[in-house]
Scaffold this active site. Structure first.
Site, PDB file in Angstrom:
ATOM      1  N   ARG A 177      -3.946  -8.236  -1.730  1.00 25.81           N
ATOM      2  CA  ARG A 177      -4.855  -7.637  -2.721  1.00 25.81           C
ATOM      3  C   ARG A 177      -4.619  -8.198  -4.121  1.00 25.81           C
ATOM      4  NH1 ARG A 177      -2.532  -1.511  -2.689  1.00 25.81           N
ATOM      5  NH2 ARG A 177      -2.807  -1.829  -0.455  1.00 25.81           N
ATOM      6  N   HIS A 209       9.945   0.816 -10.006  1.00 24.37           N
ATOM      7  CA  HIS A 209       8.654   1.432  -9.630  1.00 24.37           C
ATOM      8  C   HIS A 209       8.256   2.531 -10.604  1.00 24.37           C
ATOM      9  CE1 HIS A 209       5.204   1.687  -6.967  1.00 24.37           C
ATOM     10  NE2 HIS A 209       5.121   2.915  -7.454  1.00 24.37           N
ATOM     11  N   GLU A 219       8.992  -9.679  -2.909  1.00 26.48           N
ATOM     12  CA  GLU A 219       8.886  -8.416  -2.171  1.00 26.48           C
ATOM     13  C   GLU A 219       7.960  -8.620  -0.979  1.00 26.48           C
ATOM     14  OE1 GLU A 219       7.449  -5.828  -5.230  1.00 26.48           O
ATOM     15  OE2 GLU A 219       9.465  -5.215  -5.765  1.00 26.48           O
ATOM     16  N   ASN A 228       7.608  -7.989 -12.838  1.00 20.52           N
ATOM     17  CA  ASN A 228       6.732  -8.077 -11.668  1.00 20.52           C
ATOM     18  C   ASN A 228       5.336  -8.447 -12.134  1.00 20.52           C
ATOM     19  OD1 ASN A 228       4.760  -7.302  -9.688  1.00 20.52           O
ATOM     20  ND2 ASN A 228       6.376  -6.216  -8.585  1.00 20.52           N
ATOM     21  N   GLU A 278      17.471  -1.593  -3.971  1.00 18.44           N
ATOM     22  CA  GLU A 278      16.667  -1.260  -5.151  1.00 18.44           C
ATOM     23  C   GLU A 278      16.184   0.166  -4.968  1.00 18.44           C
ATOM     24  OE1 GLU A 278      13.776  -4.037  -6.663  1.00 18.44           O
ATOM     25  OE2 GLU A 278      12.571  -2.428  -7.536  1.00 18.44           O
ATOM     26  N   HIS A 299       0.141  -7.672 -11.111  1.00 20.04           N
ATOM     27  CA  HIS A 299      -1.155  -7.223 -11.629  1.00 20.04           C
ATOM     28  C   HIS A 299      -1.834  -8.189 -12.592  1.00 20.04           C
ATOM     29  CE1 HIS A 299      -0.852  -3.831  -9.122  1.00 20.04           C
ATOM     30  NE2 HIS A 299       0.362  -3.602  -9.563  1.00 20.04           N
ATOM     31  N   THR A 341       3.216   1.246  -3.651  1.00 17.79           N
ATOM     32  CA  THR A 341       4.291   1.601  -2.732  1.00 17.79           C
ATOM     33  C   THR A 341       4.633   3.073  -2.865  1.00 17.79           C
ATOM     34  OG1 THR A 341       5.140  -0.619  -2.987  1.00 17.79           O
ATOM     35  CG2 THR A 341       6.639   0.993  -2.040  1.00 17.79           C
ATOM     36  N   ARG A 391       1.634  -8.917  -0.551  1.00 14.90           N
ATOM     37  CA  ARG A 391       1.252  -7.858   0.381  1.00 14.90           C
ATOM     38  C   ARG A 391       0.505  -8.428   1.578  1.00 14.90           C
ATOM     39  NH1 ARG A 391       0.810  -2.470  -0.531  1.00 14.90           N
ATOM     40  NH2 ARG A 391       1.828  -1.641  -2.391  1.00 14.90           N
ATOM     41  N   HIS A 437       5.014  -9.386  -5.231  1.00 16.71           N
ATOM     42  CA  HIS A 437       4.877  -8.710  -3.945  1.00 16.71           C
ATOM     43  C   HIS A 437       3.732  -9.348  -3.180  1.00 16.71           C
ATOM     44  CE1 HIS A 437       4.373  -4.548  -1.799  1.00 16.71           C
ATOM     45  NE2 HIS A 437       4.592  -5.531  -0.960  1.00 16.71           N
TER      46      HIS A 437
HETATM   47  C1  LIG Z   1       7.994  -2.208  -4.316  1.00 10.16           C
HETATM   48  C2  LIG Z   1       7.397  -1.722  -5.570  1.00 10.16           C
HETATM   49  O1  LIG Z   1       7.640  -0.645  -6.028  1.00 10.16           O
HETATM   50  C3  LIG Z   1       6.513  -2.599  -6.315  1.00 10.16           C
HETATM   51  O2  LIG Z   1       7.204  -3.692  -6.729  1.00 10.16           O
HETATM   52  C4  LIG Z   1       5.351  -3.021  -5.489  1.00 10.16           C
HETATM   53  O3  LIG Z   1       4.972  -4.324  -5.835  1.00 10.16           O
HETATM   54  C5  LIG Z   1       4.241  -2.058  -5.748  1.00 10.16           C
HETATM   55  O4  LIG Z   1       3.081  -2.592  -5.168  1.00 10.16           O
HETATM   56  P1  LIG Z   1       1.867  -2.923  -6.125  1.00 10.16           P
HETATM   57  O5  LIG Z   1       2.343  -3.939  -7.130  1.00 10.16           O
HETATM   58  O6  LIG Z   1       0.840  -3.439  -5.177  1.00 10.16           O
HETATM   59  O7  LIG Z   1       1.520  -1.629  -6.807  1.00 10.16           O
HETATM   60  N1  LIG Z   2      10.027  -2.948  -7.283  1.00  7.58           N
HETATM   61  C1  LIG Z   2       9.380  -2.410  -8.456  1.00  7.58           C
HETATM   62  C2  LIG Z   2       8.558  -3.469  -9.125  1.00  7.58           C
HETATM   63  O1  LIG Z   2       8.713  -4.639  -8.848  1.00  7.58           O
HETATM   64  C3  LIG Z   2       7.562  -3.086 -10.132  1.00  7.58           C
HETATM   65  O2  LIG Z   2       7.000  -1.831  -9.856  1.00  7.58           O
HETATM   66  P1  LIG Z   2       5.921  -1.314 -10.938  1.00  7.58           P
HETATM   67  O3  LIG Z   2       6.594  -1.367 -12.284  1.00  7.58           O
HETATM   68  O4  LIG Z   2       4.753  -2.236 -10.870  1.00  7.58           O
HETATM   69  O5  LIG Z   2       5.605   0.094 -10.518  1.00  7.58           O
END
Ligand SMILES: CC(=O)[C@@H](O)[C@H](O)COP(=O)(O)O
Ligand SMILES: NCC(=O)COP(=O)(O)O
Length: 243
Positions: free
Chosen positions: A48, A190, A69, A6, A150, A9, A100, A44, A42
């Site tokens: 952000r 997560h 996402e 993911n 998930e 960030h 989340t 959003r 994601h």
């Molecule tokens: C759904 C999840 O758990 C994450 O993939 C989500 O992207 C968290 O959001 P942030 O990345 O904004 O923290």
């Molecule tokens: N769905 C979880 C994800 O994509 C990543 O979550 P995180 O490792 O950033 O908390």
């Protein structure tokens, strides 16, 4: 076991100064070159971190698979139908949340989730529901026609005591087996880090882990390729596989 990286960030760092660097697209390409089996991001509602142009650019360029996402909104549905990612993961969103907080409450909005799932599936997109490891929610996910779930591992990752972490792990394991026996593809994610991922990776019913924040944090010190290599090595070793 597959690793979804993911890259949210990367965009957090970029947006801190409004620059074009670091590029989420560059991160996605580097990630898949160095072991990511898919790219998760994601979009959003408040943008952000990941922005719309990131999603389109990454969808057009990556060679693996995009797991987009998104919240259960008409705006995001229209966006997904334009981007056409391989996978969409429906997640809950609260404007004020830091991240989340919980899983999607499928039970409380079954018809709406079913409608979104049908529309996306008809378009050729595979739908995943980001839910807590709760049998009623897993059953509801199956009932609305989602082929993938998930399991939210946040409560496991944030557990304050060893006893609580063991309880959350057992809950995830039970949920994974329940979902798998129901014919669902079971993923998890997560809050996973290189230090807490092993027990989750040892759950053979789980097919894919989506990991972002901790992995990007590691990349700040060792680079993204090495952070991914280390994470995959821990995951593979958890399953007694060579890596
Ligand atoms: C759904 C999840 O758990 C994450 O993939 C989500 O992207 C968290 O959001 P942030 O990345 O904004 O923290
Ligand atoms: N769905 C979880 C994800 O994509 C990543 O979550 P995180 O490792 O950033 O908390």
């Amino acid at each position: 076991m597959l690793l979804g990286v993911n890259i949210d960030h990367i965009a957090t760092v970029r947006n801190a100064r409004g620059t074009v660097y670091p590029s989420p697209l560059e991160a996605a390409l580097l990630a898949e070159t160095h072991g990511a089996d898919l790219i998760t991001l994601h979009l959003r509602e408040d943008r952000r971190h990941i922005r719309d142009h990131d999603v389109f650019a990454i969808r057009a360029t990556i060679k693996t698979r995009m797991n987009l996402e998104m919240a259960l909104t008409d705006e995001m549905l229209a966006n997904a139908l334009e981007v056409m990612p391989q996978d969409v993961c429906l997640v809950p969103e609260k404007r004020t949340e830091v991240t989340t907080e919980g899983g999607l409450d499928v039970l409380a909005q079954q018809q709406r989730v079913a409608d979104f799932t049908h529309t996306l599936t008809q378009a050729g997109i595979r739908v995943s529901l980001f839910i807590d490891a709760d049998e009623a929610q897993i059953q509801a996910a199956r009932d609305v026609g989602a082929p993938v779930i998930e399991l939210h591992t946040g409560a496991y990752a944030d557990a304050a005591t060893t006893a609580e972490q063991a309880q959350q792990l057992a809950r995830i394991e039970d949920g994974a087996h329940f979902g798998s026996e129901m014919g669902l593809v079971v993923n998890a994610g997560h809050g996973l880090t290189i230090h807490n991922v092993t027990p989750i990776a040892q759950i053979l019913a789980i097919r894919e882990l989506n990991i972002g924040h901790a992995l990007i944090a590691q990349a700040l010190f060792m680079g993204l390729p090495e952070a991914i290599r280390q994470m995959k090595q821990v995951i593979y070793r958890a399953r007694s596989l060579p890596y």
